[in-house]
Design an enzyme around this catalytic site. Structure first.
Site, PDB file in Angstrom:
ATOM      1  N   THR A 132       0.824  -1.209   0.000  1.00 10.17           N
ATOM      2  CA  THR A 132       0.000   0.000   0.000  1.00 10.17           C
ATOM      3  C   THR A 132       0.861   1.262   0.000  1.00 10.17           C
ATOM      4  OG1 THR A 132      -1.757  -1.133   1.176  1.00 10.17           O
ATOM      5  CG2 THR A 132      -1.760   1.264   1.295  1.00 10.17           C
ATOM      6  N   GLY A 171       2.863  -2.741   8.430  1.00  8.97           N
ATOM      7  CA  GLY A 171       3.172  -3.209   9.773  1.00  8.97           C
ATOM      8  C   GLY A 171       4.640  -3.568   9.928  1.00  8.97           C
ATOM      9  N   LYS A 268      -2.183 -15.499 -12.332  1.00 10.25           N
ATOM     10  CA  LYS A 268      -2.530 -15.265 -10.934  1.00 10.25           C
ATOM     11  C   LYS A 268      -1.634 -16.015  -9.968  1.00 10.25           C
ATOM     12  CE  LYS A 268      -7.449 -14.467 -11.865  1.00 10.25           C
ATOM     13  NZ  LYS A 268      -8.835 -14.912 -11.572  1.00 10.25           N
ATOM     14  N   GLU A 436      -8.427   3.768  -1.205  1.00 11.48           N
ATOM     15  CA  GLU A 436      -7.584   2.975  -0.325  1.00 11.48           C
ATOM     16  C   GLU A 436      -8.380   1.713  -0.013  1.00 11.48           C
ATOM     17  OE1 GLU A 436      -4.643   2.687   0.679  1.00 11.48           O
ATOM     18  OE2 GLU A 436      -5.170   1.126   2.071  1.00 11.48           O
TER      19      GLU A 436
END
Length: 718
Positions: A132, A171, A268, A436
């Protein structure tokens, strides 16, 4: 509390083994927790009063001690999972375990693994997963961070060209991680952009933990509701950081020495890491819901309010229909999600084994299935935690209730999407392409998969023989089996939803068929109206498709229930819990069932005796009310079966020192013995403000304010 416990007829021990997938796993979990509860690092009272910096340091201390215990006791990965889940604390190491390690080990080249796999597994380096960005999250194809290949030096140049390309929300990135897997646009020497790929990048020195040249990182600050306080979610920018060519995760897609791109064998194939996390989220939703509903039901069983009962005391609030009709469905969802999580993890393991052999046949199915489950389980569990908290009235707002922290740590699960779209497959809905992370975006993945299968099936129905059509229908994967409802029967006549009777609401087969019909008709509807879609149709279809899938799994749970080593009475109670799940799932989407006329009732003679209701949902609602009333005496037994330890909710025989520490950590409203008021009183005494009779701010603020008011109120007698 003991009175409520005595009313339960279920064998709590047998159900506990059932929920924990066997006595052996339960005993292993108990042995882990018995070690943890004696460790000072895991018994730090008063965390509600600590600053975020103190909580982060506590998290590091717990992480360090956890892996020392791994060495001392020879714990496996499963044991570590037990330990982390028992702590009820999201630690900085979490993203290393669930994203960095599995992604790197499954997608790195042999050369990269030879040098780093042992370090990763033994935590000789600590990792994070940088996807992100400040400006993009869900729309992975639009990520701005670049990885430009330089053939002259055989290196990639990792660069953040804009402010919005800064990695964000990651994180362990803020202060903990030494390395990261970075998602960046791969730019070939001729300038061709071949879309997002993964790169292994060192962030900090292994000598002194200082940032390496060109790397800028930090913590993004506190999260909503004080959640994830121990985790250093961080940001990062890269100023032309060079990494070797072999630091690209190139097990599938590759760049040759001279800069030629080699496509992956399956578009994928890189979804595996995200699917692993999604599978774990289903289990986490189940156990988080279980903990919240245990607290709420225990409190509601001892809290007395309102009318007086035969004993002359006010009634326990759980006896009121307005309370237990909210709580018992949450209990049912916890039971279903725990079993569902186990089944999803098994499906992931099977897919991984096949993928290792080059068989990607299960990848698309698991991607669609886990997309829907991630949305359903995270959305539902967050709502259920808040409902459980509200059911406890004013005391539920206290941090000591035990649910507030659960909610704070679970609520972000609805806004991290865990999406991984490659450029060739990235087809975001125009209104969602710049969002987002949010669950609404994943709904599109479910709908696209459903429409593909629907189109194939309907096309075959027009051209194939009945035998071929039956063969195709029988080969539908579990996530699409509901579409069989749209096919004609052997007599070529269209299939029809069942006509309902009072007995239908107790028949799981009928309830499952209703949920499958709703999903099938909604998919048919969206396929026929693609030129003018309503704003929320993707969410309705995704929810319906996923709930039909879960209903099918509940049907399997009911079959397997007969093979489990629990008594007939216990099986009957669990069966009613599963039926309650199906009934309340239907009730939660009555608009769809009424829109498509699925609540088909038999014609009734107006001259017949008995009350006549024009409400086709009345029978469903009455069935839910009756079932909740039937299950009410079993509520404490069913929650005791989750087996939460003294470290979380229960109290065992421990030393007074440990008990005092536990008193400062337990949920005051969910204690095993029901002494909620005593525990809440004792917890309030630990508030730092109560350590002095006169607060620190008296002389500076309260005193001057009082004296001012007294001066202005001339003539007033005090």
């Amino acid at each position: 509390m003991q009175s409520a416990r005595n009313r339960a007829t279920v064998d709590t021990v047998a159900l506990r083994d059932y929920l924990h997938d066997g006595r052996n796993l339960w005993e292993q979990r108990c042995s882990i927790i018995s070690i943890l509860m004696k460790e000072p690092a895991f018994n730090t009272p008063g965390k509600e009063f600590k600053s975020r910096s103190e909580r982060f340091k506590d998290g590091l201390a717990k992480t360090k001690r956890l892996y020392e215990l791994v060495d001392e006791h020879g714990w496996t990965t499963m044991h570590v999972t037990f330990a982390v889940s028992a702590m009820g604390e999201t630690l900085p190491i979490n993203l290393h375990n669930v994203a960095f390690e599995p992604v790197l080990l499954s997608q790195a080249s042999k050369e990269l693994l030879e040098q780093y796999s042992d370090l990763i597994i033994q935590r000789g380096i600590l990792g994070c997963y940088l996807q992100t960005e400040l400006g993009h999250g869900t729309n992975v194809a639009a990520l701005e961070t670049t990885a430009t290949y330089i053939p002259e030096t055989r290196e990639f140049d990792i660069h953040s060209p804009t402010l919005t390309s800064s990695k964000w929300w990651v994180g362990a990135l803020g202060k903990t991680a030494t390395h990261g897997v970075v998602q960046a646009k791969l730019i070939l020497p001729d300038g061709t952009d071949v879309g997002p790929h993964l790169f292994f990048v060192q962030l900090r020195s292994l000598e002194n933990h200082r940032l390496l040249p060109g790397v800028i990182t930090g913590d993004i600050g506190p999260k909503a509701f004080g959640g994830y306080a121990c985790v250093d979610n961080g940001f990062a920018r890269f100023d032309h950081v060079r990494i070797p060519r072999w630091h690209m995760l190139s097990k599938f897609a590759q760049v040759t020495d001279d800069g030629k791109y080699v496509k992956p064998p399956h578009a994928k194939v890189s979804y595996g890491g995200m699917l692993y996390i999604r599978a774990g989220m289903v289990t986490n939703a189940g156990w988080s819901t279980a903990k919240a509903i245990t607290i709420a039901i225990r409190y509601a069983s001892v809290r007395r309010q309102g009318s007086k009962g035969p004993d002359g005391l006010e009634l326990p609030v759980i006896s009121y229909p307005s309370v237990h009709v909210r709580l018992l469905p949450i209990l049912a969802r916890a039971y279903v999600f725990i079993e569902l999580g186990r089944a999803t993890t098994r499906a992931f393991m099977e897919m991984s084994e096949r993928l290792a052999r080059g068989d990607a046949s299960l990848l698309a199915e698991l991607h669609a299935m886990t997309s829907g489950l991630k949305v359903l389980c995270s959305t539902t569990s967050v709502q259920d935690l808040e409902s459980a908290r509200r059911s406890m009235g004013g005391h539920g707002y206290s941090a000591f209730s035990g649910i507030a922290k659960l909610y704070a740590d679970l609520v972000p699960s609805v806004t991290y999407v865990l999406n991984l779209n490659l450029p060739s497959l990235n087809e975001p809905h125009p209104s969602c392409s710049s969002y987002e992370g949010e669950n609404y975006v994943l709904d599109q993945q479910v709908v696209r998969a459903a429409l593909r299968t629907f189109t194939t099936l309907i096309s075959c129905a027009k051209t194939q023989s009945q035998d071929k059509l039956n063969e195709l229908a029988d080969s539908l994967p579990p996530s699409s089996i509901y579409l069989k409802r749209l096919l004609p029967g052997p007599d070529k006549r269209p299939s029809e939803p069942p006509v309902l009777s009072e007995a239908s609401w107790a028949d799981p087969g009928v309830l499952i068929s209703l949920l499958e019909w709703r999903a099938a008709l909604l998919v048919h509807e969206v396929a026929q109206t693609t030129d003018a879609l309503e704003a929320t149709i993707y969410q309705r279809v995704s929810k319906a498709v996923t709930e039909a899938f879960v209903a099918g799994r509940v049907g399997e749970m009911l079959v397997l229930l007969n093979e489990r080593e629990i008594g007939p009475k216990d099986k009957e109670v669990v069966k009613r819990v599963y039926i309650l799940y199906l009934l309340t799932t239907i009730e939660s989407s009555l608009t769809d069932f009424l829109s498509f006329g699925l609540l088909r009732l038999p014609l009734r003679d107006p001259s017949s005796s008995g009350s006549l209701s024009r409400d086709p949902t009345r029978g469903l609602r009455l069935a839910i009310a009756r079932l909740c009333e039937d299950l009410l005496p079993e509520a404490i037994g069913l929650t005791d079966a989750f087996g939460f330890t003294d470290w979380e909710l229960d109290r065992y025989s421990v030393s007074r020192f440990i008990m005092l520490m536990l008193m400062a950590m337990l949920s005051a409203l969910g204690v095993y013995d029901g002494q909620v008021y005593k525990t809440l009183w004792e917890r309030a005494q630990t508030e730092p403000l109560n350590q002095t009779e006169v607060p620190d701010g008296y002389e500076e603020y309260i005193g001057p304010m009082l004296r001012r008011g007294q001066r202005l109120a001339r003539g007033a007698k005090l």
